[in-house]
Design an enzyme around this catalytic site. Sequence first.
Site, PDB file in Angstrom:
ATOM      1  N   ALA A 116       6.986 -11.488  19.210  1.00  0.00           N
ATOM      2  CA  ALA A 116       8.362 -10.534  19.549  1.00  0.00           C
ATOM      3  C   ALA A 116       9.401 -11.020  18.292  1.00  0.00           C
ATOM      4  O   ALA A 116       9.769 -11.081  18.075  1.00  0.00           O
ATOM      5  CB  ALA A 116       9.167 -11.515  20.372  1.00  0.00           C
ATOM      6  N   THR A 176      10.830  -3.421   3.790  1.00  0.00           N
ATOM      7  CA  THR A 176      10.092  -4.601   3.988  1.00  0.00           C
ATOM      8  C   THR A 176      10.352  -5.958   4.069  1.00  0.00           C
ATOM      9  O   THR A 176      11.833  -6.141   4.334  1.00  0.00           O
ATOM     10  CB  THR A 176       8.486  -4.361   3.405  1.00  0.00           C
ATOM     11  OG1 THR A 176       7.901  -4.970   4.213  1.00  0.00           O
ATOM     12  CG2 THR A 176       8.845  -4.721   2.534  1.00  0.00           C
ATOM     13  N   THR A 223       7.345 -17.955  21.939  1.00  0.00           N
ATOM     14  CA  THR A 223       9.110 -18.408  22.471  1.00  0.00           C
ATOM     15  C   THR A 223       8.935 -17.745  23.270  1.00  0.00           C
ATOM     16  O   THR A 223       9.565 -16.215  22.949  1.00  0.00           O
ATOM     17  CB  THR A 223       9.273 -18.814  21.053  1.00  0.00           C
ATOM     18  OG1 THR A 223       8.979 -19.769  20.050  1.00  0.00           O
ATOM     19  CG2 THR A 223      11.145 -19.135  21.172  1.00  0.00           C
ATOM     20  N   LEU A 263       1.243  -1.293  -0.283  1.00  0.00           N
ATOM     21  CA  LEU A 263      -0.202  -0.113   0.250  1.00  0.00           C
ATOM     22  C   LEU A 263       0.935   1.177  -0.464  1.00  0.00           C
ATOM     23  O   LEU A 263       0.485   2.171  -0.160  1.00  0.00           O
ATOM     24  CB  LEU A 263      -1.179   0.195   1.057  1.00  0.00           C
ATOM     25  CG  LEU A 263      -1.485  -1.340   1.351  1.00  0.00           C
ATOM     26  CD1 LEU A 263      -2.673  -1.076   2.701  1.00  0.00           C
ATOM     27  CD2 LEU A 263      -3.021  -0.749   0.391  1.00  0.00           C
ATOM     28  N   SER A 264       1.961   1.136   0.150  1.00  0.00           N
ATOM     29  CA  SER A 264       2.698   2.520   0.055  1.00  0.00           C
ATOM     30  C   SER A 264       3.051   3.322  -1.239  1.00  0.00           C
ATOM     31  O   SER A 264       2.991   4.870  -0.959  1.00  0.00           O
ATOM     32  CB  SER A 264       4.660   1.349   0.438  1.00  0.00           C
ATOM     33  OG  SER A 264       4.664   1.174   1.997  1.00  0.00           O
ATOM     34  N   GLY A 286       9.478  -8.977  13.981  1.00  0.00           N
ATOM     35  CA  GLY A 286      10.568  -7.473  13.749  1.00  0.00           C
ATOM     36  C   GLY A 286       9.188  -6.683  14.029  1.00  0.00           C
ATOM     37  O   GLY A 286       9.849  -5.685  15.530  1.00  0.00           O
ATOM     38  N   LYS A 309      14.598  -6.569   6.655  1.00  0.00           N
ATOM     39  CA  LYS A 309      15.047  -5.256   7.318  1.00  0.00           C
ATOM     40  C   LYS A 309      15.846  -5.219   8.387  1.00  0.00           C
ATOM     41  O   LYS A 309      16.992  -4.201   8.765  1.00  0.00           O
ATOM     42  CB  LYS A 309      13.666  -5.040   8.335  1.00  0.00           C
ATOM     43  CG  LYS A 309      12.063  -4.170   7.631  1.00  0.00           C
ATOM     44  CD  LYS A 309      11.467  -4.090   8.333  1.00  0.00           C
ATOM     45  CE  LYS A 309      10.251  -3.863   8.014  1.00  0.00           C
ATOM     46  NZ  LYS A 309       9.282  -3.153   9.279  1.00  0.00           N
TER      47      LYS A 309
END
Length: 272
Positions: A126, A61, A150, A15-16, A128, A65
């Site tokens: 937990a 993305t 985890t 959507l960027s 990114g 990253k």
Amino acid sequence: MDIYGLIGNPVEHSLSPPMHEAAYDARGIDARYVTFEPTKDTLETAINGANALDIAGINVTIPFKQDVLNHIIPDDIAREVGAVNTIKFHDGETPRGYNTDVAGVKRAFQHHNISIDGYDAVVVGAGGAGRAAAFALADAGAHVHIANRTVERAETIATDIGGQATAGGLDTRDEISDADILLNATSVGMDPDSNQTPVPQSYLHDGLVVLDAVYTPIETRLLREATAAGATTIDGAWMLLYQGVVAFEIWTEQDAPIQQMNAALRAELEDA
């Protein structure tokens, strides 16, 4: 014409592009926003090629990253979080990397006039997104608990944040009952599995602020059930919007046209 873009794999449903091109139009900037799909093996070539071709900036993305950290100079926030989602090129010099996901979380709350400082927050997830969210909330003054299947991954984030950050498994009844903020940073509840939720409805309560990073659908099951419980809700499109807003401001050194970017983003989500 300036060229900006997005590197990831896949990026075909991003959507960027419409959000950023709406910003360029609103500010009278002659620019285009395009997408690139390198592989991990060709990532360095893609970054170097973008730099050599005078591309002005790129977003990054999944799944790159963390990998791009090897090819740029990160700012302090990106270094702490261990991930970059925005790169700015400087006339062939080593590119600079930023993490605007952190600012996106903070500004989503600010947009809704919600204070974070001194509050108790639970982040579910937990990965990114969870890491960026936890750092954002802690940096804004919240006491953060990270919950993850985890537990070791959650503990790593809590240790990296330091201070009063804590970690545990997904049974968060006690933590959420005492919390002011709940942030879902998992993909649970995303289409096509929109009947799922990361947190049982019985855990939700009046006075809680719930932000769901999922934005397809805009109103997730978690948000519907939070509203029914009397909680305040913030949909994930606000996080997406504001990480883009901050990226635009880094690249152009202009104030972002937030209204136009938000309108373009939500129009795309309605058509999705």
